[in-house]
Design a protein around this motif. Structure first.
Motif, PDB file in Angstrom:
ATOM      1  N   UNK A 383      55.266 120.405  87.666  1.00 35.67           N
ATOM      2  CA  UNK A 383      55.044 119.058  87.083  1.00 35.67           C
ATOM      3  C   UNK A 383      54.078 119.133  85.902  1.00 35.67           C
ATOM      4  N   UNK A 384      53.005 119.895  86.081  1.00 32.87           N
ATOM      5  CA  UNK A 384      51.982 119.957  85.026  1.00 32.87           C
ATOM      6  C   UNK A 384      52.529 120.655  83.781  1.00 32.87           C
ATOM      7  N   UNK A 385      53.353 121.646  84.005  1.00 32.28           N
ATOM      8  CA  UNK A 385      53.959 122.322  82.861  1.00 32.28           C
ATOM      9  C   UNK A 385      54.849 121.353  82.086  1.00 32.28           C
ATOM     10  N   UNK A 386      55.655 120.589  82.838  1.00 37.31           N
ATOM     11  CA  UNK A 386      56.561 119.634  82.177  1.00 37.31           C
ATOM     12  C   UNK A 386      55.752 118.601  81.386  1.00 37.31           C
ATOM     13  N   UNK A 387      54.610 118.165  81.949  1.00 33.27           N
ATOM     14  CA  UNK A 387      53.783 117.160  81.246  1.00 33.27           C
ATOM     15  C   UNK A 387      53.259 117.713  79.928  1.00 33.27           C
ATOM     16  N   UNK A 388      52.798 118.966  79.965  1.00 31.59           N
ATOM     17  CA  UNK A 388      52.233 119.540  78.739  1.00 31.59           C
ATOM     18  C   UNK A 388      53.326 119.774  77.701  1.00 31.59           C
ATOM     19  N   UNK A 389      54.480 120.256  78.161  1.00 30.77           N
ATOM     20  CA  UNK A 389      55.578 120.511  77.227  1.00 30.77           C
ATOM     21  C   UNK A 389      55.983 119.208  76.536  1.00 30.77           C
ATOM     22  N   UNK A 390      56.110 118.165  77.350  1.00 28.58           N
ATOM     23  CA  UNK A 390      56.537 116.882  76.776  1.00 28.58           C
ATOM     24  C   UNK A 390      55.513 116.393  75.752  1.00 28.58           C
ATOM     25  N   UNK A 391      54.238 116.498  76.095  1.00 36.10           N
ATOM     26  CA  UNK A 391      53.189 116.015  75.193  1.00 36.10           C
ATOM     27  C   UNK A 391      53.167 116.829  73.902  1.00 36.10           C
ATOM     28  N   UNK A 392      53.362 118.147  74.007  1.00 37.12           N
ATOM     29  CA  UNK A 392      53.353 118.989  72.801  1.00 37.12           C
ATOM     30  C   UNK A 392      54.539 118.642  71.914  1.00 37.12           C
ATOM     31  N   UNK A 393      55.693 118.409  72.558  1.00 37.15           N
ATOM     32  CA  UNK A 393      56.889 118.095  71.757  1.00 37.15           C
ATOM     33  C   UNK A 393      56.709 116.769  71.041  1.00 37.15           C
ATOM     34  N   UNK A 394      56.064 115.834  71.747  1.00 34.93           N
ATOM     35  CA  UNK A 394      55.823 114.532  71.131  1.00 34.93           C
ATOM     36  C   UNK A 394      54.857 114.672  69.950  1.00 34.93           C
ATOM     37  N   UNK A 395      53.817 115.456  70.150  1.00 37.29           N
ATOM     38  CA  UNK A 395      52.789 115.567  69.101  1.00 37.29           C
ATOM     39  C   UNK A 395      53.270 116.401  67.917  1.00 37.29           C
ATOM     40  N   UNK A 396      54.073 117.423  68.160  1.00 33.53           N
ATOM     41  CA  UNK A 396      54.407 118.359  67.082  1.00 33.53           C
ATOM     42  C   UNK A 396      55.870 118.282  66.633  1.00 33.53           C
ATOM     43  N   UNK A 397      56.703 117.596  67.397  1.00 29.74           N
ATOM     44  CA  UNK A 397      58.113 117.489  67.020  1.00 29.74           C
ATOM     45  C   UNK A 397      58.760 118.855  66.865  1.00 29.74           C
ATOM     46  N   UNK A 398      59.505 119.006  65.773  1.00 26.97           N
ATOM     47  CA  UNK A 398      60.253 120.252  65.568  1.00 26.97           C
ATOM     48  C   UNK A 398      59.367 121.410  65.137  1.00 26.97           C
ATOM     49  N   UNK A 399      58.102 121.135  64.852  1.00 25.97           N
ATOM     50  CA  UNK A 399      57.272 122.251  64.367  1.00 25.97           C
ATOM     51  C   UNK A 399      56.754 123.116  65.512  1.00 25.97           C
ATOM     52  N   UNK A 400      57.083 122.770  66.738  1.00 26.31           N
ATOM     53  CA  UNK A 400      56.695 123.674  67.834  1.00 26.31           C
ATOM     54  C   UNK A 400      57.952 124.144  68.570  1.00 26.31           C
ATOM     55  N   UNK A 401      57.929 125.421  68.982  1.00 26.91           N
ATOM     56  CA  UNK A 401      59.011 125.939  69.825  1.00 26.91           C
ATOM     57  C   UNK A 401      58.378 126.474  71.106  1.00 26.91           C
ATOM     58  N   UNK A 468      45.288 115.969  74.993  1.00 28.78           N
ATOM     59  CA  UNK A 468      45.098 117.371  74.588  1.00 28.78           C
ATOM     60  C   UNK A 468      46.015 117.713  73.413  1.00 28.78           C
ATOM     61  N   UNK A 469      47.272 117.258  73.504  1.00 26.53           N
ATOM     62  CA  UNK A 469      48.230 117.566  72.434  1.00 26.53           C
ATOM     63  C   UNK A 469      47.793 116.910  71.126  1.00 26.53           C
ATOM     64  N   UNK A 470      47.289 115.685  71.218  1.00 24.88           N
ATOM     65  CA  UNK A 470      46.836 114.994  70.006  1.00 24.88           C
ATOM     66  C   UNK A 470      45.636 115.727  69.396  1.00 24.88           C
ATOM     67  N   UNK A 471      44.718 116.157  70.279  1.00 26.11           N
ATOM     68  CA  UNK A 471      43.540 116.882  69.797  1.00 26.11           C
ATOM     69  C   UNK A 471      43.955 118.199  69.136  1.00 26.11           C
ATOM     70  N   UNK A 472      44.932 118.837  69.731  1.00 26.21           N
ATOM     71  CA  UNK A 472      45.409 120.112  69.177  1.00 26.21           C
ATOM     72  C   UNK A 472      46.045 119.875  67.811  1.00 26.21           C
ATOM     73  N   UNK A 473      46.841 118.839  67.739  1.00 27.50           N
ATOM     74  CA  UNK A 473      47.513 118.528  66.458  1.00 27.50           C
ATOM     75  C   UNK A 473      46.461 118.312  65.361  1.00 27.50           C
ATOM     76  N   UNK A 474      45.421 117.547  65.703  1.00 27.71           N
ATOM     77  CA  UNK A 474      44.362 117.272  64.714  1.00 27.71           C
ATOM     78  C   UNK A 474      43.670 118.573  64.319  1.00 27.71           C
TER      79      UNK A 474
END
Ligand SMILES: Cc1ncc(COP(=O)(O)O)c(C=O)c1O
Length: 477
Positions: A383-401, A468-474
């Motif tokens: 579950x936690x992995x899925x949450x982080x993946x979703x948040x990263x995809x939302x924050x970074x869009x296509x720029x993350x793989x 976390x994803x937003x902070x990383x993006x910034x």
């Protein structure tokens, strides 16, 4: 109660002209000035310190009198004597203030009293550890302690724990072994050091994975052995390359369940190739199964050791990922043919594992808590992995793989269009308090991949994942 720290200070020296009371006085003054003794700390009674130092009680009383007279000590009646609470606090040089080289310890630099920094690799979910249950088991063990429990333990490990580990390995990891083949250690590095000093001669060559887990390389080099980095592809260690580079190596160290750090599982073909090489070359394989229990697609893969028809594999397990790293407990399973050599090696050293800790872990396993805990953690981590993946995809869009592997405790996020190297990105993330690690740092110069390694096990909620994803993006922009 606190006696002056004798390591930092001169011994009581009867041959000098300095009076003994003055030497005792100096010890305390130095300890206070260096911040080793702090305002409010209680000091030993004059009687017990005199006995400890082998001087007359009057000598210590004279030193205490002077320290009190100068304002360093304050008498608190029945409560004894303390370092004056009104003194300014000095900053001591703290134990552990120097980080050691590995990822978990690098994280220590960012850690807060509340726990490891966000995205720290390789730490189980500390909020989900059953602390109350654990405290109950420790208390039960402490209450039940008899005289025998106060004696030295078996250097190979506490027998009930060895039995519980053997039973667990057979049922869960497909590894058939007798408890006598199980050696309890202070964790993976201790297991590896034990293996190295028991089986390897100086300068002998050992295959290690490239990229790989830096402590493996460091422990071996430190013991005087030569490491041969062998590339890893999407089937695991490229055995043919190892054979080409160093056919006469004495040992190979692999992470077949989830390669550290790439996360790939070693294919069956590669497992068989590796075993065949070891059998031909009379070499040993160390299987580092540090997190083999965590697989989110299907059941955990059986260990490489379960295929070991020619008894060439030593299996290293750790409780750091399945319980908690502060426990500092691991184990090593050796082939029957090596049992006596390891018994001898274990006798020479000490496994450094407190009996009460080993007994508590044995209770935890035997009473069924261990398998329940693992089952819960597997679901939680998925579950936690899925949450982080979703948040990263939302924050970074296509720029993350993000290529998800079948298991493990971290993911690799690749920012392929970003102009900066992963080392630069990781540094920026760390400056923002996020403990991402660069993938490139895990390999030799010929390892060309880039990415950020992120632990997801302590990401507690979708909201936290988003923050976390937003902070990383910034931090990366
Ligand atoms: C590849 C690998 N092996 C083993 C371990 C376990 O080491 P230890 O038992 O010293 O905590 C870790 C922990 O991070 C690891 O990443």
């Amino acid at each position: 109660m606190i006696a002056p720290p004798s390591n930092a200070l001169p011994d009581i020296d009867r041959s000098t002209a300095t009076p003994l009371y003055r030497q005792v006085y100096e010890r305390f003054r130095t300890a206070i000035e260096q911040g080793v003794l702090r305002p409010g700390d209680r000091v030993a009674s004059a009687r017990s310190l005199a006995a400890e130092l082998g001087v007359a009680r009057g000598t210590v009383e004279a030193a205490y009198g002077q320290l009190a007279g100068e304002g360093y000590f304050s008498a608190q009646g029945q409560a004894g004597t303390v370092v004056s609470p009104s003194l300014p606090v000095q900053r001591p040089v703290r134990a552990g203030s120097r980080a050691i080289a590995d990822a978990p310890s690098r994280g220590a630099a960012l850690a807060t009293p509340a726990g490891p920094p966000p995205l720290q690799l390789g730490i189980p979910a500390l909020d989900a550890f059953p602390r109350k249950l654990w405290a109950r088991l420790v208390a039960r063990r402490a209450r039940a302690m008899g005289a025998a429990d106060l004696f030295y333990g078996d250097p190979a490990g506490h027998a009930p724990l060895r039995e519980a580990i053997a039973a667990y390995l057979l049922v869960s990891r497909g590894v058939a072994c007798q408890p006598a083949q199980v050696f309890v250690t202070g964790g993976y590095r201790t297991s590896l050091a034990l293996v190295a000093r028991t089986l390897l001669a100086k300068d002998e060559r050992v295959w290690i994975e490239d990229p790989g887990y830096a402590p493996t390389r460091d422990v071996l080099r430190n013991a005087g052995h030569r490491v041969v980095p062998v590339p890893v592809d999407d089937e695991g260690l490229v055995v043919a390359r190892g054979v080409r580079q160093s056919p006469k190596a004495r040992m190979a160290i692999v992470t077949p369940s989830h390669q550290a750090p790439l996360g790939v599982s070693m294919s069956l073909a590669r497992r068989l190739q590796l075993l065949a090489w070891a059998s031909r070359a009379k070499a040993w394989i160390v299987e580092d199964d540090y997190d083999g229990e965590y697989r989110y697609a299907g059941a955990p893969l059986p260990a490489l050791k379960s295929l070991d028809a020619h008894d060439r594999v030593l299996y290293a397990g750790s409780f750091s990922k399945v319980l908690y790293p502060g426990l500092a407990l691991g184990y090593l399973v050796v082939p029957e043919s090596l049992r006596e050599r390891f018994e001898e090696a274990a006798r020479i050293g000490s496994n450094g594992c407190p009996q009460i800790t080993q007994a508590t872990v044995a209770d935890f396993m035997r009473d069924g808590h261990f398998s329940r805990h693992l089952k819960k953690m597997r679901l939680l981590y998925a579950r936690r992995r899925a949450m982080l993946v979703e948040a990263l995809k939302k924050a970074f869009g296509d720029s993350v793989r993000i290529d998800l592997q079948a298991g493990g405790m971290h993911l690799i996020a690749r920012f392929e269009t970003h102009p900066d190297s992963d080392a630069v990105l990781a540094r920026r993330a760390q400056e923002a308090g996020l403990n991402c690690q660069p993938l490139s740092g895990r390999g030799t110069a010929s390892f060309g991949e880039q990415g950020l390694l992120m632990g997801f096990t302590n990401v507690a909620s979708p909201t936290q994942a988003r923050q976390l994803a937003t902070r990383l993006r910034a931090a990366l922009d």
